[in-house]
Motif scaffolding. Sequence first.
Motif, PDB file in Angstrom:
ATOM      1  N   THR A 216     -12.664   4.688   2.721  1.00 43.16           N
ATOM      2  CA  THR A 216     -12.608   4.319   1.303  1.00 43.16           C
ATOM      3  C   THR A 216     -12.683   5.532   0.385  1.00 43.16           C
ATOM      4  O   THR A 216     -12.047   5.567  -0.658  1.00 43.16           O
ATOM      5  N   ASP A 217     -13.472   6.523   0.770  1.00 43.64           N
ATOM      6  CA  ASP A 217     -13.625   7.748  -0.019  1.00 43.64           C
ATOM      7  C   ASP A 217     -13.492   8.918   0.940  1.00 43.64           C
ATOM      8  O   ASP A 217     -14.169   8.963   1.967  1.00 43.64           O
TER       9      ASP A 217
ATOM     10  N   ALA B 110       0.830  -1.202   0.000  1.00 43.90           N
ATOM     11  CA  ALA B 110       0.000   0.000   0.000  1.00 43.90           C
ATOM     12  C   ALA B 110       0.865   1.252   0.000  1.00 43.90           C
ATOM     13  O   ALA B 110       0.539   2.241  -0.636  1.00 43.90           O
TER      14      ALA B 110
ATOM     15  N   SER C  49      -2.937   6.717   2.631  1.00 42.11           N
ATOM     16  CA  SER C  49      -2.541   5.366   3.051  1.00 42.11           C
ATOM     17  C   SER C  49      -2.986   5.109   4.495  1.00 42.11           C
ATOM     18  O   SER C  49      -3.526   4.043   4.807  1.00 42.11           O
TER      19      SER C  49
ATOM     20  N   SER D  82     -10.313   8.597  -3.719  1.00 42.15           N
ATOM     21  CA  SER D  82     -10.667   7.218  -3.414  1.00 42.15           C
ATOM     22  C   SER D  82      -9.422   6.564  -2.827  1.00 42.15           C
ATOM     23  O   SER D  82      -8.452   6.324  -3.550  1.00 42.15           O
ATOM     24  N   THR D  83      -9.445   6.312  -1.521  1.00 41.30           N
ATOM     25  CA  THR D  83      -8.297   5.632  -0.910  1.00 41.30           C
ATOM     26  C   THR D  83      -8.271   4.173  -1.346  1.00 41.30           C
ATOM     27  O   THR D  83      -7.213   3.564  -1.417  1.00 41.30           O
ATOM     28  N   LYS D  84      -9.436   3.652  -1.664  1.00 42.37           N
ATOM     29  CA  LYS D  84      -9.557   2.270  -2.126  1.00 42.37           C
ATOM     30  C   LYS D  84      -8.759   2.073  -3.416  1.00 42.37           C
ATOM     31  O   LYS D  84      -8.067   1.078  -3.579  1.00 42.37           O
ATOM     32  N   ASN D  85      -8.833   3.051  -4.332  1.00 40.10           N
ATOM     33  CA  ASN D  85      -8.134   2.968  -5.620  1.00 40.10           C
ATOM     34  C   ASN D  85      -6.879   3.833  -5.672  1.00 40.10           C
ATOM     35  O   ASN D  85      -6.230   3.910  -6.705  1.00 40.10           O
ATOM     36  N   ASN D  86      -6.581   4.522  -4.561  1.00 39.23           N
ATOM     37  CA  ASN D  86      -5.419   5.417  -4.485  1.00 39.23           C
ATOM     38  C   ASN D  86      -5.452   6.461  -5.597  1.00 39.23           C
ATOM     39  O   ASN D  86      -4.460   6.710  -6.272  1.00 39.23           O
TER      40      ASN D  86
ATOM     41  N   LYS E 146      -6.739   4.720   4.607  1.00 41.15           N
ATOM     42  CA  LYS E 146      -7.138   3.410   4.085  1.00 41.15           C
ATOM     43  C   LYS E 146      -6.984   2.339   5.158  1.00 41.15           C
ATOM     44  O   LYS E 146      -7.844   1.473   5.307  1.00 41.15           O
TER      45      LYS E 146
ATOM     46  N   GLY F  13      -9.846   2.137   7.395  1.00 38.66           N
ATOM     47  CA  GLY F  13     -11.122   1.741   6.819  1.00 38.66           C
ATOM     48  C   GLY F  13     -11.804   2.809   5.976  1.00 38.66           C
ATOM     49  O   GLY F  13     -12.919   2.599   5.514  1.00 38.66           O
TER      50      GLY F  13
END
Length: 123
Positions: free
Chosen positions: A78-79, A35, A70, A92-96, A73, A76
């Motif tokens: 995600t956005d 990550a 990071s 979007s932390t999920k998609n960086n 994320k 938890g």
Amino acid sequence: MSHHIHQVQQHHIMQPTVKKTPARQNTESFKDVLAGVQELKVSKHAKERLSQRNITISDNQWQSISEKMSEAKQKGVTDSLVLTNKAALLVSTKNNTVVTAMNKEEAASKIFTNINGTILIND
């Protein structure tokens, strides 16, 4: 026709010696390390908004944003909404990935939905 059997000489293949090193004691998991290595992406839409709105973000700020994304994320998120002194970024932390960008004036009059975290970056 000759039916002689030819003897083939055997050659010994030397195998390299492998030194065993003790396993490193590392507190970070592979997922955490990965990550941290992932590059922050800026969507085409966000690049256009940054350009149109004359928003400049320094390399140090991008680094801080990436590090905080990071951390978020791992908690938890995600956005997220990233607030700097000059801009607001939806990420979007999920998609960086940085999804869009607004200058401070635009951000002041907006309501942000579909986020589950906020990151404050001190310039």
